[in-house]
Design an enzyme around this catalytic site. Structure first.
Site, PDB file in Angstrom:
ATOM      1  N   ASP A 248       0.848  -1.202   0.000  1.00 37.74           N
ATOM      2  CA  ASP A 248       0.000   0.000   0.000  1.00 37.74           C
ATOM      3  C   ASP A 248       0.877   1.243   0.000  1.00 37.74           C
ATOM      4  OD1 ASP A 248      -3.266   0.303   0.832  1.00 37.74           O
ATOM      5  OD2 ASP A 248      -2.026   2.111   0.939  1.00 37.74           O
TER       6      ASP A 248
ATOM      7  N   ASP B  37       4.004   1.779  -4.340  1.00 38.77           N
ATOM      8  CA  ASP B  37       3.241   2.584  -5.297  1.00 38.77           C
ATOM      9  C   ASP B  37       3.120   1.729  -6.555  1.00 38.77           C
ATOM     10  OD1 ASP B  37       2.212   4.287  -7.159  1.00 38.77           O
ATOM     11  OD2 ASP B  37       3.585   5.943  -6.751  1.00 38.77           O
ATOM     12  N   VAL B  38       1.905   1.302  -6.876  1.00 39.18           N
ATOM     13  CA  VAL B  38       1.715   0.357  -7.991  1.00 39.18           C
ATOM     14  C   VAL B  38       2.089   0.957  -9.349  1.00 39.18           C
ATOM     15  CG1 VAL B  38      -0.039  -1.056  -6.837  1.00 39.18           C
ATOM     16  CG2 VAL B  38      -0.760   0.936  -8.192  1.00 39.18           C
TER      17      VAL B  38
ATOM     18  N   ASN C 144      -5.650  -4.586  -6.738  1.00 42.86           N
ATOM     19  CA  ASN C 144      -6.850  -3.935  -6.194  1.00 42.86           C
ATOM     20  C   ASN C 144      -6.713  -2.425  -5.984  1.00 42.86           C
ATOM     21  OD1 ASN C 144      -9.385  -3.876  -4.310  1.00 42.86           O
ATOM     22  ND2 ASN C 144      -7.702  -3.142  -3.025  1.00 42.86           N
TER      23      ASN C 144
ATOM     24  N   TYR D  94     -11.942   7.098 -14.688  1.00 43.13           N
ATOM     25  CA  TYR D  94     -12.203   5.888 -13.903  1.00 43.13           C
ATOM     26  C   TYR D  94     -12.843   4.808 -14.788  1.00 43.13           C
ATOM     27  CZ  TYR D  94     -13.713   3.235  -9.742  1.00 43.13           C
ATOM     28  OH  TYR D  94     -13.897   2.268  -8.777  1.00 43.13           O
TER      29      TYR D  94
ATOM     30  N   LYS E  15     -11.312   1.200 -15.775  1.00 44.54           N
ATOM     31  CA  LYS E  15     -11.983  -0.027 -15.325  1.00 44.54           C
ATOM     32  C   LYS E  15     -12.463  -0.889 -16.503  1.00 44.54           C
ATOM     33  CE  LYS E  15     -11.447   0.753 -10.883  1.00 44.54           C
ATOM     34  NZ  LYS E  15     -10.499  -0.056 -10.089  1.00 44.54           N
TER      35      LYS E  15
HETATM   36  N1  LIG Z   1     -15.669   1.720  -2.765  1.00 45.67           N
HETATM   37  C1  LIG Z   1     -16.428   1.494  -3.823  1.00 45.67           C
HETATM   38  O1  LIG Z   1     -17.638   1.830  -3.855  1.00 45.67           O
HETATM   39  C2  LIG Z   1     -15.840   0.819  -5.026  1.00 45.67           C
HETATM   40  C3  LIG Z   1     -16.703   0.384  -6.037  1.00 45.67           C
HETATM   41  C4  LIG Z   1     -16.182  -0.259  -7.145  1.00 45.67           C
HETATM   42  C5  LIG Z   1     -14.816  -0.482  -7.237  1.00 45.67           C
HETATM   43  N2  LIG Z   1     -13.981  -0.048  -6.254  1.00 45.67           N
HETATM   44  C6  LIG Z   1     -12.542  -0.320  -6.395  1.00 45.67           C
HETATM   45  O2  LIG Z   1     -12.051  -0.986  -5.254  1.00 45.67           O
HETATM   46  C7  LIG Z   1     -10.648  -0.794  -5.167  1.00 45.67           C
HETATM   47  C8  LIG Z   1     -10.272  -0.455  -3.736  1.00 45.67           C
HETATM   48  O3  LIG Z   1     -10.801   0.824  -3.409  1.00 45.67           O
HETATM   49  P1  LIG Z   1     -11.562   1.111  -2.026  1.00 45.67           P
HETATM   50  O4  LIG Z   1     -12.937   1.484  -2.373  1.00 45.67           O
HETATM   51  O5  LIG Z   1     -11.308   0.029  -1.072  1.00 45.67           O
HETATM   52  O6  LIG Z   1     -10.827   2.490  -1.600  1.00 45.67           O
HETATM   53  P2  LIG Z   1      -9.866   2.835  -0.362  1.00 45.67           P
HETATM   54  O7  LIG Z   1      -9.371   4.201  -0.626  1.00 45.67           O
HETATM   55  O8  LIG Z   1     -10.547   2.560   0.929  1.00 45.67           O
HETATM   56  O9  LIG Z   1      -8.660   1.788  -0.526  1.00 45.67           O
HETATM   57  C9  LIG Z   1      -7.743   1.902  -1.590  1.00 45.67           C
HETATM   58  C10 LIG Z   1      -6.350   1.558  -1.079  1.00 45.67           C
HETATM   59  O10 LIG Z   1      -5.428   1.702  -2.184  1.00 45.67           O
HETATM   60  C11 LIG Z   1      -4.285   2.399  -1.732  1.00 45.67           C
HETATM   61  N3  LIG Z   1      -3.639   3.075  -2.865  1.00 45.67           N
HETATM   62  C12 LIG Z   1      -4.028   4.206  -3.503  1.00 45.67           C
HETATM   63  N4  LIG Z   1      -3.139   4.519  -4.441  1.00 45.67           N
HETATM   64  C13 LIG Z   1      -2.165   3.576  -4.427  1.00 45.67           C
HETATM   65  C14 LIG Z   1      -0.990   3.365  -5.173  1.00 45.67           C
HETATM   66  N5  LIG Z   1      -0.590   4.216  -6.127  1.00 45.67           N
HETATM   67  N6  LIG Z   1      -0.233   2.270  -4.903  1.00 45.67           N
HETATM   68  C15 LIG Z   1      -0.597   1.426  -3.906  1.00 45.67           C
HETATM   69  N7  LIG Z   1      -1.696   1.587  -3.149  1.00 45.67           N
HETATM   70  C16 LIG Z   1      -2.480   2.650  -3.413  1.00 45.67           C
HETATM   71  C17 LIG Z   1      -4.820   3.359  -0.673  1.00 45.67           C
HETATM   72  O11 LIG Z   1      -3.803   3.817   0.202  1.00 45.67           O
HETATM   73  C18 LIG Z   1      -5.880   2.518   0.007  1.00 45.67           C
HETATM   74  O12 LIG Z   1      -5.340   1.798   1.101  1.00 45.67           O
HETATM   75  C19 LIG Z   1     -10.299   0.291  -6.179  1.00 45.67           C
HETATM   76  O13 LIG Z   1      -9.730  -0.309  -7.334  1.00 45.67           O
HETATM   77  C20 LIG Z   1     -11.641   0.900  -6.515  1.00 45.67           C
HETATM   78  O14 LIG Z   1     -11.675   1.463  -7.787  1.00 45.67           O
HETATM   79  C21 LIG Z   1     -14.454   0.596  -5.148  1.00 45.67           C
END
Ligand SMILES: NC(=O)c1ccc[n+]([C@@H]2O[C@H](COP(=O)([O-])OP(=O)(O)OC[C@H]3O[C@@H](n4cnc5c(N)ncnc54)[C@H](O)[C@@H]3O)[C@@H](O)[C@H]2O)c1
Length: 281
Positions: free
Chosen positions: A37, A63-64, A90, A156, A160
């Site tokens: 993360d 950092d991905v 993710n 986005y 996706k």
């Molecule tokens: N929350 C929703 O409603 C939702 C819906 C559909 C899809 N998603 C997807 O789920 C995935 C997770 O998101 P979430 O909702 O849990 O959000 P979140 O912000 O709670 O978690 C995302 C995590 O990714 C980390 N992150 C951000 N940029 C990064 C980078 N460059 N390198 C490494 N880590 C990084 C953040 O620090 C965080 O811990 C994402 O791909 C998001 O697009 C979320």
């Protein structure tokens, strides 16, 4: 992948939200978990939660978008565990703006994390996973916005859709690779995604603490991330390609496919009227 206990799972963005939910769900099944993360303290908190459950876990800063860093991340996990059975690409971020207000930096940030991040994960892990014996699986996190368009989310949606396409292709190649693949397409999940600007890298504008309150309210009524993690866990066992978590997103998908099929109907109609122009194609 039928047997999870004792196997190794990797979760990028595992420090919060859905990544944390997956890490917990895999730990409940007796897997070892490696978290990467960009927020090291968040990753480490989840590592400590898993350790409390008696699970072997590590958390590494990552950092991905940074391919050499993703390669080092993979090296460290293989050094520690000797194998990776389940890779979850993710980590993700989002911006909210109509198309004419999206900055270059917004495009680069969202495409960078959500698409290049997945590509980097595959580049770093796939060859080694392929070379391993036994069952292996990859889960890429997309969204319902990877299946149908959503206003205000162009970067986005673009990222996706690409993740869905990559995942469908991996699934089509699964017999060659010996690796299963699922793509997670959730609706609203109660996470910190709306505040994702907190992790914005300096190269694309630096941290942004603004939060879209309207979307935040919708998201905070969303599904519990651990529930999502458990759905993913079952989909890995069942070797499902698509993972939908919210039945209320069905209509969104249906509308897009109906529009595509209506365009095919029109195409057929045109061909019937003028067979010389591709009527039999
Ligand atoms: N929350 C929703 O409603 C939702 C819906 C559909 C899809 N998603 C997807 O789920 C995935 C997770 O998101 P979430 O909702 O849990 O959000 P979140 O912000 O709670 O978690 C995302 C995590 O990714 C980390 N992150 C951000 N940029 C990064 C980078 N460059 N390198 C490494 N880590 C990084 C953040 O620090 C965080 O811990 C994402 O791909 C998001 O697009 C979320």
């Amino acid at each position: 992948m039928k047997e999870l206990a004792g196997k190794v799972a990797v979760v990028t963005g595992g420090g919060s939200g859905i990544g944390r939910g997956m890490a917990h769900a895999f730990a409940e099944a007796g897997m070892k978990v490696a978290i990467g993360d960009i927020e090291p303290a968040a990753g480490d908190r989840v590592r400590a939660e898993l350790a409390e459950m008696g699970v072997e876990a590590i958390a590494l800063p990552l950092d991905v978008v940074d391919m050499p860093a993703v390669a080092r991340f993979a090296d460290r996990i293989y050094d520690r565990f000797g194998a990776v059975h389940l890779l979850c690409n993710n980590a993700g971020v989002v911006t909210f703006d109509l198309m004419d207000h999206i900055s270059d930096a917004d495009w680069r940030w969202v495409i960078g994390v959500n698409l290049e991040g997945v590509v980097n994960g595959l580049q770093a892990f796939l060859p080694r996973m392929k070379a391993q014996d036994g069952e292996k699986h990859i889960v890429n996190t997309a969204s319902i916005a990877g299946i149908a368009p959503h206003r205000g989310l162009a970067p986005y949606v673009a990222s996706k859709y690409a993740v869905v396409g990559i995942s469908e292709t991996l699934h089509a190649e699964r017999a060659d690779l010996g690796i299963g693949c699922s793509v997670l397409c959730p609706g609203n999940v109660d996470t910190q995604i709306v505040a994702s600007g907190r992790n914005r890298q300096d190269a694309v504008g630096g941290p942004d603490r603004r939060v879209n309150q309207e979307v935040q309210e919708q998201i905070s009524r969303g599904m519990n991330p651990l529930e999502v993690g458990r759905i993913v866990r079952q989909a890995v066992i069942d070797d499902d390609l698509y993972i939908f978590t919210h039945r209320d997103t069905r209509e969104t998908a249906q509308n897009r496919f109906d529009a595509i099929m209506a365009a095919y109907d029109k195409c057929e109609e045109r061909s019937r009227r003028s067979p010389a122009h591709g009527g039999d194609r």
